[in-house]
Design a protein around this motif. Structure first.
Motif, mmCIF file in Angstrom:
data_model
loop_
_atom_site.group_PDB
_atom_site.id
_atom_site.type_symbol
_atom_site.label_atom_id
_atom_site.label_comp_id
_atom_site.label_asym_id
_atom_site.label_seq_id
_atom_site.Cartn_x
_atom_site.Cartn_y
_atom_site.Cartn_z
ATOM 1 N N GLY A 543 0.791 -1.222 0.000
ATOM 2 C CA GLY A 543 0.000 0.000 0.000
ATOM 3 C C GLY A 543 0.824 1.273 0.000
ATOM 4 O O GLY A 543 1.816 1.405 0.721
ATOM 5 N N ALA A 544 0.388 2.235 -0.812
ATOM 6 C CA ALA A 544 1.043 3.536 -0.870
ATOM 7 C C ALA A 544 0.608 4.374 0.331
ATOM 8 O O ALA A 544 -0.397 4.093 0.979
ATOM 9 N N SER A 545 1.355 5.425 0.616
ATOM 10 C CA SER A 545 0.993 6.319 1.705
ATOM 11 C C SER A 545 -0.215 7.148 1.292
ATOM 12 O O SER A 545 -0.468 7.368 0.102
ATOM 13 N N PRO A 546 -1.005 7.636 2.256
ATOM 14 C CA PRO A 546 -2.223 8.381 1.934
ATOM 15 C C PRO A 546 -1.966 9.597 1.048
ATOM 16 O O PRO A 546 -2.779 9.896 0.163
ATOM 17 N N ASP A 547 -0.864 10.310 1.273
ATOM 18 C CA ASP A 547 -0.603 11.504 0.468
ATOM 19 C C ASP A 547 -0.286 11.148 -0.976
ATOM 20 O O ASP A 547 -0.714 11.845 -1.913
ATOM 21 N N VAL A 548 0.430 10.047 -1.193
ATOM 22 C CA VAL A 548 0.736 9.614 -2.557
ATOM 23 C C VAL A 548 -0.534 9.159 -3.257
ATOM 24 O O VAL A 548 -0.758 9.461 -4.437
ATOM 25 N N ILE A 549 -1.394 8.432 -2.543
ATOM 26 C CA ILE A 549 -2.670 7.988 -3.121
ATOM 27 C C ILE A 549 -3.496 9.187 -3.544
ATOM 28 O O ILE A 549 -4.039 9.244 -4.656
ATOM 29 N N GLU A 550 -3.601 10.173 -2.657
ATOM 30 C CA GLU A 550 -4.386 11.361 -2.974
ATOM 31 C C GLU A 550 -3.798 12.108 -4.169
ATOM 32 O O GLU A 550 -4.532 12.583 -5.050
ATOM 33 N N ALA A 551 -2.478 12.186 -4.223
ATOM 34 C CA ALA A 551 -1.819 12.897 -5.323
ATOM 35 C C ALA A 551 -2.087 12.212 -6.653
ATOM 36 O O ALA A 551 -2.374 12.869 -7.661
ATOM 37 N N ALA A 552 -2.001 10.881 -6.672
ATOM 38 C CA ALA A 552 -2.195 10.136 -7.920
ATOM 39 C C ALA A 552 -3.650 10.155 -8.356
ATOM 40 O O ALA A 552 -3.962 10.313 -9.546
ATOM 41 N N LEU A 553 -4.574 10.001 -7.410
ATOM 42 C CA LEU A 553 -5.993 9.937 -7.769
ATOM 43 C C LEU A 553 -6.558 11.306 -8.135
ATOM 44 O O LEU A 553 -7.628 11.391 -8.748
ATOM 45 N N SER A 554 -5.857 12.382 -7.769
ATOM 46 C CA SER A 554 -6.337 13.719 -8.119
ATOM 47 C C SER A 554 -6.366 13.927 -9.632
ATOM 48 O O SER A 554 -7.079 14.790 -10.133
ATOM 49 N N VAL A 555 -5.603 13.117 -10.361
ATOM 50 C CA VAL A 555 -5.614 13.197 -11.827
ATOM 51 C C VAL A 555 -6.929 12.684 -12.379
ATOM 52 O O VAL A 555 -7.386 13.106 -13.444
ATOM 53 N N SER A 571 4.083 5.553 -6.192
ATOM 54 C CA SER A 571 4.571 5.123 -4.876
ATOM 55 C C SER A 571 5.996 4.611 -4.969
ATOM 56 O O SER A 571 6.844 4.937 -4.127
ATOM 57 N N LEU A 572 6.287 3.815 -5.987
ATOM 58 C CA LEU A 572 7.656 3.316 -6.177
ATOM 59 C C LEU A 572 8.621 4.460 -6.506
ATOM 60 O O LEU A 572 9.762 4.488 -6.036
ATOM 61 N N PHE A 573 8.125 5.404 -7.289
ATOM 62 C CA PHE A 573 8.969 6.526 -7.712
ATOM 63 C C PHE A 573 9.359 7.406 -6.529
ATOM 64 O O PHE A 573 10.469 7.937 -6.481
ATOM 65 N N THR A 574 8.459 7.555 -5.563
ATOM 66 C CA THR A 574 8.758 8.406 -4.404
ATOM 67 C C THR A 574 9.832 7.815 -3.511
ATOM 68 O O THR A 574 10.363 8.514 -2.635
ATOM 69 N N ALA A 575 10.145 6.526 -3.708
ATOM 70 C CA ALA A 575 11.188 5.894 -2.895
ATOM 71 C C ALA A 575 12.592 6.252 -3.380
ATOM 72 O O ALA A 575 13.577 5.943 -2.710
ATOM 73 N N PHE A 579 13.979 11.935 -4.973
ATOM 74 C CA PHE A 579 12.601 12.366 -5.218
ATOM 75 C C PHE A 579 12.274 13.651 -4.482
ATOM 76 O O PHE A 579 11.545 14.512 -5.001
ATOM 77 N N GLY A 580 12.768 13.819 -3.269
ATOM 78 C CA GLY A 580 12.457 15.020 -2.495
ATOM 79 C C GLY A 580 12.843 16.289 -3.230
ATOM 80 O O GLY A 580 12.075 17.263 -3.245
ATOM 81 N N ASP A 581 14.019 16.285 -3.852
ATOM 82 C CA ASP A 581 14.465 17.474 -4.591
ATOM 83 C C ASP A 581 13.592 17.719 -5.814
ATOM 84 O O ASP A 581 13.269 18.867 -6.144
ATOM 85 N N LEU A 582 13.219 16.639 -6.512
ATOM 86 C CA LEU A 582 12.350 16.789 -7.676
ATOM 87 C C LEU A 582 10.993 17.333 -7.263
ATOM 88 O O LEU A 582 10.463 18.258 -7.902
ATOM 89 N N ALA A 583 10.426 16.775 -6.196
ATOM 90 C CA ALA A 583 9.114 17.236 -5.733
ATOM 91 C C ALA A 583 9.163 18.705 -5.346
ATOM 92 O O ALA A 583 8.227 19.469 -5.637
ATOM 93 N N ALA A 683 0.270 13.137 -11.446
ATOM 94 C CA ALA A 683 -0.071 13.378 -10.042
ATOM 95 C C ALA A 683 -0.036 14.868 -9.739
ATOM 96 O O ALA A 683 0.600 15.654 -10.451
ATOM 97 N N ASP A 684 -0.712 15.223 -8.651
ATOM 98 C CA ASP A 684 -0.600 16.577 -8.114
ATOM 99 C C ASP A 684 0.511 16.530 -7.061
ATOM 100 O O ASP A 684 0.287 16.127 -5.917
ATOM 101 N N PHE A 685 1.705 16.929 -7.469
ATOM 102 C CA PHE A 685 2.876 16.794 -6.602
ATOM 103 C C PHE A 685 2.764 17.650 -5.338
ATOM 104 O O PHE A 685 3.459 17.393 -4.361
ATOM 105 N N ARG A 686 1.893 18.641 -5.347
ATOM 106 C CA ARG A 686 1.745 19.489 -4.164
ATOM 107 C C ARG A 686 1.184 18.710 -2.982
ATOM 108 O O ARG A 686 1.368 19.108 -1.832
ATOM 109 N N LYS A 687 0.489 17.612 -3.249
ATOM 110 C CA LYS A 687 -0.127 16.833 -2.174
ATOM 111 C C LYS A 687 0.834 15.830 -1.540
ATOM 112 O O LYS A 687 0.528 15.219 -0.524
ATOM 113 N N ILE A 688 2.003 15.658 -2.141
ATOM 114 C CA ILE A 688 2.952 14.669 -1.641
ATOM 115 C C ILE A 688 3.826 15.294 -0.562
ATOM 116 O O ILE A 688 4.452 16.337 -0.779
#
Length: 691
Positions: A543-555, A571-575, A579-583, A683-688
Motif C-alpha cells: 500500500g502507498a501512503s495516503p498523500d501519494v494515493i491522494e496525489a495520484a488519484l487527483s488526476v 509510490s515506487l517513484f517516491t522511494a 525524489f524530495g528534490d524533484l518534488a 499526479a498533483d505533486f503538491r499533495k505529496i
C-alpha cells in the motif's frame, strides 16, 4: 507488589456471534483503563463460553504510579514587586496549588521567566480504583443487541447470574444488575450445576473441566474438530471443511460431544448447496462427504451434553433434519414446474424499494447497462450477457430462495442448467452476485463480471439519486461493499471501462426517479468511488501512503485500472533518494502560478538561455510522456519528467519570472504552466509530503 486481576461474568447463554467481539473489547478497554490510571500490568488474556466471559490480567501493580507534575504560573514580573516581595498573584497561585510561596521556583520559558511549582501526587490503591470502575466496565461491554430482564433498568446481552472479580485472592466489591461480585463460578448448566470457588485461573480451568466446562476457546474448538472427524470416520466419511461453522459451534457449547445422524438417500437428489444449507444454516450440523467429495447421507452434530442414550438423541436429530430436508425437496420439485422466463414476469410484483421501483424495473435497467458494457469490452458475448441479465433475478421468487434466501443465484444457476441454458448464462446468473463478502472471489467469467458491475452501479446510482446515502453507522444497501466490489472486479478481471460513462448511463435510466439533479448525484457517486478506492489502495500489502494515493488519484479515476497503476508507479517513484528534490522543484513551479497562463509560449520573447533550454527539453518530455502514458507506462513517464529537474533548477536560478515587461512575464508563466501541466498528468505533486 504485582497481583492478578480476574473477572468472570456468568450469564444465560450468549449468542455465539457476540462472544469474541465482547472479549476483545474487554481486553482493549481494561488495558486502556489501567494505562490511563498509571497502573502497571502484564499482557491480558480473554476466553469464554456461551455462559461466561473471562478476563485475566497478570502483573497488575497494587497501586498507581506516583506522578510529579510541573505547573506553570504567572510571569515573574507579575509575581514579585520591585522589592522582590511576592504579590497577590504569587500568593494566589501558591494557594491554588496547595503549596506555600516558598515552594515556588522560577522557570525560564520561551516566553520569559514564569513561576513554577511541582506537585507530587501519590498513587491510590489499585483495588479501590478497580472497584469503582467495574460496574461501568461491565455495563459498557458492547453487544449487537442487549436486553432488559426482571424489573432492572440495566442491560446486558443476557441476564447475569454471577460475577467473579478477584484481585489476587481478594474480592473486588462491586454490584451490577443486582448481582454482587464474589469468588464463585458455576459448572455446566445441566451436567454439573454446582458452585465452584475461584482462586486462580489455572486451578479454575481444571475445576471447570471436572465440572464439564471447557473454558478455553481454542481447546474447545480443537476438541470439536477432532471429535467430528472421528465420528465421521466411523461411517466412512470426512467432515466437509467449514471454519465458519466450526467457530460458531465452538461458541454454542461448553462441553462438546459429537453425535452422528443419518437421513434417507432420496435427499441426495437435492443440489449439494441446498442440502448443505439445510444441514448447516438451519441445524448447525456438519455435512459429510466421501473421499471424492461427494455428499453422504450422514451428518455430525455437536451436543452440549453427554446423552444417556446416544441412539435416541441421534434419532431425534435425524427426525428434525428430515423435516427440513423434506421441505427443501418439496420446494425444489415445485420450482422446476415454472420456467425462469415465467418467474421474470413475477418480478413485476416484487418491490425493490418504494422510491426505486420493482425488481423487474431494476433488472431492465442493469440489463441495458450490462449489454452496453459487453458491446464495449466483449461484443461477441453480448447475447449471453443479455440473456443472463434477464434471468439472474428470477430465482428470487422461487420457493427454495424464499425459504433459503442465502441461495439466491445458486438456485438460479441450478434451474438455468435444468432448463437447458448455456453454461455461460447459468454461471453468470450465480456469479453476478460476486463478490458477496469482504475479500470474497470476484466473477471468473466476463459475463458475470459485467452483470455484477451493472447491477451494483444501478443500486448505487439509485440510492444516491433518491438521497439514501450511507452514514457512519448505517449502510442498509451495502453501498460501500458494492462499490468496492466494482473496483475489485475491474482490477482483478481486468477491465478497461469508463466509470463516468456507466454512471451517466445509470443515472439516465433512472431519470424519472431521481430526486435531485443528475450532475449532483454523479459528483457524489464519483467522490464516493474515490474514497473507496483510496481505502482499497491503502489496505494493499504494498500500500502507498495516503498523500501519494491522494496525489495520484487527483488526476482522475475514470479508468480505475489506470488509476491504480498510476498510484503504484508513483509510490515506487517516491522511494528514489532524489525524489524530495524533484518534488520541491515541481511544487515551486506550481506555487508560483496563481492563475494558469493559457497563451502559447513564444520563443521569440526568451531573454535568458535557461528559458530556451527548458522550452526545448519540455517539448521532448511532452512527446515522451504522451507516448508512454498511451501505453500506461507510468514509471517511464515519471522518468521522462524527472529529467527536467536540472532545467527547472537552472530556470529559477537565472530567470526572474515576474519580469517588469508584461509580455515577458506572461510568457514565462506560460512556460511554467506547461511544465506544471506535464507533471499533473500523473499526479498533483503538491499533495505529496516530503522531508
Amino acid at each position: 507488589m504485582a497481583k492478578t486481576l480476574y473477572i468472570e461474568i456468568g450469564t444465560e447463554e450468549i449468542p455465539a456471534g457476540y462472544i469474541v467481539p465482547a472479549l476483545e473489547s474487554m481486553s482493549l478497554r481494561m488495558v486502556r483503563f489501567l494505562d490511563d490510571n498509571r497502573i502497571a500490568h502484564g499482557e491480558p488474556t480473554v476466553t469464554g463460553t456461551p455462559r461466561r466471559l473471562v478476563l485475566h490480567v497478570p502483573g497488575v501493580a497494587d497501586c498507581q504510579q506516583a506522578v510529579r507534575t510541573e505547573v506553570i504560573g504567572p510571569p515573574k514580573s507579575a509575581a514579585y514587586d520591585a522589592q522582590g516581595k511576592p504579590t497577590k498573584a504569587a500568593e494566589g497561585f501558591a494557594k491554588g496549588q496547595g503549596a506555600s510561596v516558598g515552594d515556588l521556583t522560577i522557570k525560564q520559558t520561551p516566553k520569559g521567566e514564569y513561576l513554577c511549582v511541582f506537585r507530587e501526587e501519590a498513587g491510590l490503591a489499585a483495588k479501590e480504583i478497580l472497584e469503582k470502575m467495574l460496574p461501568d466496565f461491565i455495563a459498557k461491554i458492547p453487544f449487537p443487541k442487549s436486553m432488559h430482564w426482571s424489573s432492572y433498568t440495566v442491560t446486558f446481552a443476557r441476564p447475569i447470574q454471577w460475577i467473579v472479580a478477584l484481585f489476587a485472592q481478594e474480592v473486588l466489591q462491586c454490584e451490577y444488575a443486582h448481582v454482587r461480585s464474589g469468588k464463585k463460578s458455576m459448572g455446566h448448566r445441566f451436567m454439573s450445576p454446582v458452585w465452584i470457588e475461584v482462586n486462580d485461573l489455572e486451578g479454575h480451568r481444571e475445576n471447570l473441566r471436572k465440572n464439564r466446562v471447557i473454558l478455553d476457546i481454542a481447546e474447545r474448538r480443537e476438541l470439536i474438530r477432532q471429535g467430528a472427524a472421528t465420528a465421521a470416520a466411523g461411517v466412512g466419511g470426512k467432515v466437509l471443511a467449514d471454519d465458519e461453522l466450526l467457530d460458531e459451534i465452538t461458541q454454542l457449547v461448553e462441553f462438546p460431544q459429537p453425535l452422528v445422524g443419518r437421513f434417507e438417500d432420496k435427499y441426495l437428489e437435492l443440489p449439494p448447496e441446498l442440502l448443505i444449507t439445510v444441514i448447516k444454516k438451519h441445524q448447525r450440523y456438519f455435512a459429510l462427504t466421501d473421499g471424492a467429495g461427494v455428499l453422504l447421507p450422514y451428518f455430525v452434530t455437536i451436543s452440549n451434553t453427554v446423552p444417556r442414550d446416544f441412539a435416541l438423541v441421534e434419532a431425534g436429530n435425524a427426525r428434525v433434519v428430515r423435516a427440513r430436508l423434506e421441505d427443501a425437496r418439496f420446494y425444489y420439485r415445485e420450482d422446476q414446474k415454472v420456467t425462469l422466463d415465467n418467474r421474470v414476469e413475477q418480478l413485476k410484483g416484487v418491490v425493490f424499494h418504494s422510491k426505486i421501483g420493482t425488481s423487474y424495473e431494476k433488472m431492465e435497467r442493469f440489463s441495458e447497462l450490462a449489454v452496453m458494457l459487453a458491446e464495449k469490452v466483449a461484443p461477441d458475448l453480448a447475447p449471453e450477457v443479455r440473456r443472463a441479465a434477464l434471468l439472474c433475478k428470477a430465482d428470487l421468487v422461487s420457493g427454495v430462495v424464499s425459504e433459503f434466501p442465502e441461495l439466491q443465484g445458486i438456485m438460479g444457476r441450478t434451474y438455468a442448467r435444468l432448463q437447458g441454458e448455456p453454461e455461460a448464462v447459468a454461471e453468470a446468473i450465480y456469479e453476478h452476485y460476486l463478490p458477496n463478502r469482504s475479500g470474497g472471489p470476484v466473477p471468473s467469467r466476463i459475463e458475470g463480471s459485467l452483470i455484477s458491475i451493472a447491477d451494483k452501479i444501478d443500486t448505487i446510482a439509485a440510492c444516491f439519486g433518491v438521497g439514501m446515502l450511507p452514514t457512519g453507522t448505517a449502510d442498509p444497501f451495502a453501498l460501500r461493499r458494492q462499490t468496492l466490489g466494482i473496483i475489485r472486479i475491474v482490477l482483478e478481471t481486468p477491465l478497461r471501462i469508463s466509470l463516468a460513462e456507466i454512471i451517466d448511463r445509470a443515472l439516465a435510466l433512472l431519470s424519472g426517479k431521481l430526486t435531485q439533479p443528475a450532475e449532483n448525484v454523479k459528483r457524489d457517486i464519483s467522490a464516493f468511488f474515490e474514497g473507496r478506492l483510496q481505502h482499497y489502495l491503502a489496505t494493499l500489502d504494498e500500500g502507498a501512503s495516503p498523500d501519494v494515493i491522494e496525489a495520484a488519484l487527483s488526476v482522475g479515476i475514470d479508468d480505475l485500472l489506470e488509476a491504480v497503476q498510476r498510484t503504484k508507479a508513483l509510490s515506487l517513484f517516491t522511494a528514489r533518494p532524489d525524489f524530495g528534490d524533484l518534488a520541491a522543484a515541481v511544487k515551486r513551479v506550481a506555487n508560483i502560478i496563481k492563475a494558469p497562463e493559457t497563451a502559447p509560449v513564444d520563443a521569440l520573447l526568451f531573454k535568458n538561455p535557461a528559458e530556451g533550454t527548458l522550452f526545448d527539453e519540455l517539448a521532448k518530455a511532452e512527446a515522451e510522456v504522451g507516448s508512454r502514458l498511451a501505453r500506461s507506462d507510468f514509471a517511464g513517464a515519471l522518468e521522462s519528467m524527472a529529467r527536467l529537474k536540472p532545467m527547472i533548477d537552472s530556470f529559477f536560478d537565472t530567470v526572474l519570472v515576474m519580469d517588469k515587461d508584461d509580455s515577458v512575464r506572461r510568457n514565462r508563466l506560460a512556460l511554467l504552466t506547461r511544465t506544471r501541466d506535464l507533471f499533473a498528468r500523473v499526479a498533483d505533486f503538491r499533495k505529496i509530503q516530503t522531508p
